[in-house]
Write an enzyme that holds these catalytic residues in place. Structure first.
Site, PDB file in Angstrom:
ATOM      1  N   ARG A  38      14.117  46.759  13.836  1.00 39.53           N
ATOM      2  CA  ARG A  38      14.219  45.540  13.095  1.00 39.53           C
ATOM      3  C   ARG A  38      14.248  45.253  11.757  1.00 39.53           C
ATOM      4  O   ARG A  38      13.046  45.802  11.385  1.00 39.53           O
ATOM      5  CB  ARG A  38      13.642  44.373  13.876  1.00 39.53           C
ATOM      6  CG  ARG A  38      14.128  44.394  14.963  1.00 39.53           C
ATOM      7  CD  ARG A  38      12.276  43.421  16.793  1.00 39.53           C
ATOM      8  NE  ARG A  38      11.853  42.464  15.763  1.00 39.53           N
ATOM      9  CZ  ARG A  38      10.570  42.757  16.684  1.00 39.53           C
ATOM     10  NH1 ARG A  38      10.285  43.633  17.384  1.00 39.53           N
ATOM     11  NH2 ARG A  38      10.066  42.061  15.903  1.00 39.53           N
ATOM     12  N   LYS A 196       0.386  60.737  34.441  1.00 40.45           N
ATOM     13  CA  LYS A 196      -1.287  59.749  34.295  1.00 40.45           C
ATOM     14  C   LYS A 196      -0.238  58.255  34.178  1.00 40.45           C
ATOM     15  O   LYS A 196      -1.243  57.603  34.685  1.00 40.45           O
ATOM     16  CB  LYS A 196      -1.420  59.973  33.544  1.00 40.45           C
ATOM     17  CG  LYS A 196      -0.753  60.107  32.090  1.00 40.45           C
ATOM     18  CD  LYS A 196      -0.955  58.520  31.132  1.00 40.45           C
ATOM     19  CE  LYS A 196      -0.158  59.066  29.544  1.00 40.45           C
ATOM     20  NZ  LYS A 196      -0.963  57.749  28.944  1.00 40.45           N
ATOM     21  N   THR A 253      -5.426  56.610  30.215  1.00 44.51           N
ATOM     22  CA  THR A 253      -4.955  55.893  30.628  1.00 44.51           C
ATOM     23  C   THR A 253      -5.695  54.782  31.246  1.00 44.51           C
ATOM     24  O   THR A 253      -5.193  53.690  32.205  1.00 44.51           O
ATOM     25  CB  THR A 253      -3.467  56.371  31.747  1.00 44.51           C
ATOM     26  OG1 THR A 253      -3.059  56.733  30.055  1.00 44.51           O
ATOM     27  CG2 THR A 253      -2.411  55.409  31.849  1.00 44.51           C
ATOM     28  N   SER A 259      -4.458  50.744  28.328  1.00 47.03           N
ATOM     29  CA  SER A 259      -3.537  50.858  28.231  1.00 47.03           C
ATOM     30  C   SER A 259      -2.365  50.044  29.231  1.00 47.03           C
ATOM     31  O   SER A 259      -2.693  49.280  29.918  1.00 47.03           O
ATOM     32  CB  SER A 259      -3.693  51.744  29.657  1.00 47.03           C
ATOM     33  OG  SER A 259      -3.098  52.409  30.429  1.00 47.03           O
ATOM     34  N   ARG A 260      -0.903  50.458  28.217  1.00 47.98           N
ATOM     35  CA  ARG A 260      -0.393  49.564  29.572  1.00 47.98           C
ATOM     36  C   ARG A 260       0.795  49.502  30.752  1.00 47.98           C
ATOM     37  O   ARG A 260       0.504  48.233  31.305  1.00 47.98           O
ATOM     38  CB  ARG A 260       1.564  49.922  28.497  1.00 47.98           C
ATOM     39  CG  ARG A 260       1.420  49.402  27.035  1.00 47.98           C
ATOM     40  CD  ARG A 260       3.001  49.857  26.585  1.00 47.98           C
ATOM     41  NE  ARG A 260       2.531  50.346  25.529  1.00 47.98           N
ATOM     42  CZ  ARG A 260       3.583  50.663  24.375  1.00 47.98           C
ATOM     43  NH1 ARG A 260       4.682  50.906  25.376  1.00 47.98           N
ATOM     44  NH2 ARG A 260       3.340  50.566  22.928  1.00 47.98           N
TER      45      ARG A 260
END
Length: 338
Positions: A38, A196, A253, A259-260
């Site tokens: 973008r 993970k 994580t 952590s997503r």
């Protein structure tokens, strides 16, 4: 690839991890061109030295430039860092590959397994570009983007089947706050990185259900054992999973609210559906895609993989997070040492 610690690096693309790793590369003395899809992100980086969409408040070094022009990003780059979502790598790289310098080394920051083909990211890079193992490397470890971008001390593994290349890449990304170690076990590093995320989803579900540290520690341990079982079946070195690319990445994580994948799992634990979570965030949780690939990979080689199986069932909407926890706890304990 030059043996100098300075050179031009192209980074694709300008999400949070690609941008954070650009900071590491710039701090290590490289000139970095960050490709953004973008124009407004490229403009924000070039004019305000900030990627406001993904890493707000973090000033980017002057040696990081951004562009939306693929040819410009790749021209003269002897190192091409790939940080796109795993499932879009093949399509993107097919478009980018014709512009890559002939001797450039590809460095994968991606932690996933391709749906359908069950290929690891290094395998996709080889298939699309024809690059040999000496031109394909992986960086894996506890890499929470915001902390790396804030220059908090961190360590990772740079893996390439050619040890000399791994060492050259180690020099290229060794900054005051970022300590890379080398490995020749690309397979082990990639499996640790992908798996993970799935374990992080399971831990997030436990947190979302209101369970505490004993529960999450149990899931982390069982997840590590499962990762090592599959890695060994596929020919990786089990010691890789005890290091930064295995245990280190897993702990970061599973224990961090940054952590997503853990955050995605928490929302599943709280009763949200996968579709509702996707609609509520622009960030990609790789484990939500890779859980089915890793489950299939384990089934293909006859490896017991309950965490991947149950997480896949919850993500697909065939099981609730509570049912997953019950199923994990009800399993025969002897299977853990198989």
């Amino acid at each position: 690839m030059s043996s100098s610690t300075h050179g031009k690096v192209a980074v694709f693309s300008a999400g949070s991890w690609g941008t954070a790793f650009s900071v590491v590369l710039a701090d290590a003395g490289n000139d970095v061109t960050l490709w953004a899809r973008r124009p407004e992100i490229a403009e924000s980086i070039n004019e305000r030295r900030e990627n406001a969409d993904y890493l707000p408040g973090i000033e980017l070094p002057p040696s990081v430039d951004a562009t939306t022009d693929v040819e410009k990003a790749l021209h003269g780059a002897d190192m091409v860092v790939l940080a796109t979502p795993s499932q879009s790598l093949r399509e993107n790289l097919t478009a980018w590959a014709p512009h890559v310098e002939d001797d450039a080394v590809f460095v994968s920051l991606m932690k996933g397994v391709e749906l359908g083909s069950l290929n690891r990211m290094s395998e996709v890079i080889h298939q699309v570009t024809g690059a040999g193992p000496e031109r394909i490397a992986v960086v894996s470890g506890p890499n929470l983007a915001k902390e790396i971008a804030r220059r908090e001390p961190a360590a990772s593994v740079v893996a390439c089947e050619d040890e000399a290349v791994a060492k050259r890449l180690q020099e290229r990304c060794h900054s005051p706050a970022f300590r890379p170690y080398t490995s020749v076990d690309v397979l082990g590093c990639e499996l640790g990185g992908a798996y993970k995320n799935v374990v992080g989803l399971a831990v997030g579900m436990a947190v979302g259900l209101g369970f505490g540290d004993n529960t999450t520690a149990s899931i982390i341990t069982r997840g590590l054992a499962e990762t090592a079982r599959l890695a060994m079946k596929l020919g990786a070195n089990p010691l890789t999973l005890m290091g930064l690319a295995g245990l280190g990445d897993l702990v970061a994580t599973c224990s961090s609210p940054l952590s997503r994948n853990r955050s995605f799992g928490e929302k599943l634990g709280q009763g949200m559906t996968t579709e509702e979570i996707y609609a509520s965030t622009s960030q990609v949780a790789e484990g939500a895609k890779s859980c089915s690939s890793l489950r299939a990979l384990a089934e293909q080689v006859g490896c017991d993989a309950p965490v991947a199986r149950y997480v896949d069932e919850v993500v697909a909407g065939h099981m609730t997070a509570q049912e997953m926890m019950d199923a994990v706890l009800a399993r025969d304990t002897k299977a853990e040492t198989d």
